[in-house]
Scaffold this active site. Sequence first.
Site, mmCIF file in Angstrom:
data_model
loop_
_atom_site.group_PDB
_atom_site.id
_atom_site.type_symbol
_atom_site.label_atom_id
_atom_site.label_comp_id
_atom_site.label_asym_id
_atom_site.label_seq_id
_atom_site.Cartn_x
_atom_site.Cartn_y
_atom_site.Cartn_z
ATOM 1 N N GLY A 53 -3.959 1.623 5.705
ATOM 2 C CA GLY A 53 -4.818 0.458 5.780
ATOM 3 C C GLY A 53 -4.693 -0.219 7.129
ATOM 4 O O GLY A 53 -3.627 -0.198 7.747
ATOM 5 N N SER A 54 -5.782 -0.833 7.601
ATOM 6 C CA SER A 54 -5.706 -1.618 8.832
ATOM 7 C C SER A 54 -5.035 -2.960 8.534
ATOM 8 O O SER A 54 -4.771 -3.297 7.381
ATOM 9 C CB SER A 54 -7.109 -1.821 9.407
ATOM 10 O OG SER A 54 -7.629 -0.573 9.813
ATOM 11 N N HIS A 56 -2.132 -3.709 10.120
ATOM 12 C CA HIS A 56 -0.728 -3.536 10.514
ATOM 13 C C HIS A 56 -0.607 -3.204 11.993
ATOM 14 O O HIS A 56 0.437 -2.732 12.442
ATOM 15 C CB HIS A 56 -0.083 -2.406 9.710
ATOM 16 C CG HIS A 56 -0.198 -2.545 8.240
ATOM 17 N ND1 HIS A 56 0.296 -3.636 7.567
ATOM 18 C CD2 HIS A 56 -0.766 -1.746 7.299
ATOM 19 C CE1 HIS A 56 0.045 -3.489 6.268
ATOM 20 N NE2 HIS A 56 -0.601 -2.357 6.082
ATOM 21 N N ASP A 109 -2.403 5.597 -0.436
ATOM 22 C CA ASP A 109 -2.198 6.478 0.716
ATOM 23 C C ASP A 109 -1.708 7.849 0.274
ATOM 24 O O ASP A 109 -2.214 8.876 0.730
ATOM 25 C CB ASP A 109 -1.176 5.859 1.678
ATOM 26 C CG ASP A 109 -1.697 4.612 2.360
ATOM 27 O OD1 ASP A 109 -2.506 4.743 3.283
ATOM 28 O OD2 ASP A 109 -1.315 3.502 1.943
ATOM 29 N N HIS A 214 2.075 -6.071 2.990
ATOM 30 C CA HIS A 214 0.789 -6.593 2.522
ATOM 31 C C HIS A 214 0.976 -7.952 1.859
ATOM 32 O O HIS A 214 0.114 -8.420 1.133
ATOM 33 C CB HIS A 214 0.152 -5.625 1.518
ATOM 34 C CG HIS A 214 0.119 -4.214 1.986
ATOM 35 N ND1 HIS A 214 1.138 -3.327 1.724
ATOM 36 C CD2 HIS A 214 -0.786 -3.554 2.737
ATOM 37 C CE1 HIS A 214 0.839 -2.164 2.289
ATOM 38 N NE2 HIS A 214 -0.312 -2.279 2.907
#
Lengths: 328, 328
Positions: A53-54, A56, A109, A214
């Site tokens: 996921g973006s 990070h 993921d 997150h």
Amino acid sequence: MKKFINSVDTILAESLDGFAAAHADILMLGEDRKFIRRRELKPGKVALISGGGSGHEPLHGGFVGHGMLDAACPGQVFTSPTPDQMLAAVEAVGTGAGCLFIVKNYEGDVMNFDMAAEMADGVLQVVTNDDVAVENSSYTTGRRGVAGTLVVEKIVGAAAEQGMALRELKALGDRVNEATRSMGVALTSGTVPAAGKPTFEIGDGEMEFGVGIHGEPGRRRDALKSADAIAEEVCAAIAGDFGGRTEGPALLFVNGFGGTPSMELYLMYNSARKMFEKHGVTVIRSLVGSYVTSLDMAGCSITLTLLDDDMTALWDAPVHTAALRWGM
Amino acid sequence: MKKFINSVDTILAESLDGFAAAHADILMLGEDRKFIRRRELKPGKVALISGGGSGHEPLHGGFVGHGMLDAACPGQVFTSPTPDQMLAAVEAVGTGAGCLFIVKNYEGDVMNFDMAAEMADGVLQVVTNDDVAVENSSYTTGRRGVAGTLVVEKIVGAAAEQGMALRELKALGDRVNEATRSMGVALTSGTVPAAGKPTFEIGDGEMEFGVGIHGEPGRRRDALKSADAIAEEVCAAIAGDFGGRTEGPALLFVNGFGGTPSMELYLMYNSARKMFEKHGVTVIRSLVGSYVTSLDMAGCSITLTLLDDDMTALWDAPVHTAALRWGM
């Protein structure tokens, strides 16, 4: 929500376009921005591909380049990339020597990288799970993969650059992951653009011990502690998880979550280093900065990797990416 | 106040100790932490010395090393270092070829560096004043020196490393400063540890156009704008200040103030690059990251340096510091 954006729907695309324009000497985007790829491939080299996921950043796109990743697949914010992204990356950067996926341990993921690995030929995977805070979490069966993923990508990336074969790279990646433990703390919550408000509520005098990248809950909510008290608890958790076998050389990595300035990170590094020395650790390599972030969350994580001579030499090997660069 | 600290009184000392321990291969602290100095000096090289109030890290200590500064003198947070700090640095890193001070234009800094320059032999100074936002400000007569200072330190540092003499370095520094313009915007205020509360009040839907790196007021308070609208105004202010003579090659530097994550900085870079292209700028070099900060302030500045071939080659020259590293 106070962010530099034009529209919630285009934040990822615009940020990727800026990133690719700023680092055009190193990398470029794949079609439909499915992946960020190294501009110059090295024929005969095992291709290293990561993603997630973006939100990070600079993980993982900032680690694409000589001596680290060949491609990184960015999902939407805090959302796994889809298998077709990984397949497109395999096709673009594979040179016939096989591919190694480096995947953080989150259910989405793992599922999507697994699916891509089954559909492609010659793919092995390393799953990182360095976070000692909790055994299972909001999006995870088992432990979360967090900032230690950078260490795996750097060391395995150097070995791949030197010509190591796929099976040996997979074994090395597993070994570095095993030698790496992390734990994070949050002082504030990040804000996912599409949500428009902080992911979690936290009081003015509170902090979260063991937070995920997150904003997932950690071990407990507590009153804000001094830097030394935080470092003492986090370092003890990490050393304890190593079963007390922490004597010897190590890499100490203090990672900011996006909203914490350099001055505080170096102060935390100072506290953590002293605490680990009490556990017999000899810090021989260091990294301090915001590399595996959680949007604009204020907080940090502490990562310890127990080093042997091979791992140290690979850590020191030349790297040329947007976010890590030395030796060239 | 949510910060990683042990005590307000020791935050600077502890952060400096952590910084020096993490980068012991490059630098070390002077006695009583009066300065951060390059570990290996180069005999016959003009010594470059900078400094200023702390809270802007990695400026200036993060730029000490090969190809950039020989020493940096850290004052207390947002407070000028004292002349005895600069004198001690001159004594420690001078090798007989003279010293160049690089000073941001704030009254306290200018006064204290002037005093030190008068007491030492063979010192010249470059004063940076790249901020186009306002002519005079809270702590400034004339324009403020902000993120463009990094560009001056990098280019002059490379020339000094290559053996350029003191007078020529001073002329080069003035020329780079003249070719450099910046402007910043803030979404939130930073918090000075000793004050314990934000430097300024700002509403949820507000931003400050032209903010200084200590949270000084800029041109106006306004409603929060889109990234494109912000970039359009900031880039127009910079291009206008160059008298419209912006056609040609340039370095575009988007700088975070400490509380803004990488994803937003690259999005702002994308917007700013497009705006400058409309002004005839050809961006040939880029820098995106949090290099000249204001504690934990959310916001960014945009800096444009008009490059000639000499400046470009000096920008590209090898540098090995804690915060900027390439070519070695």
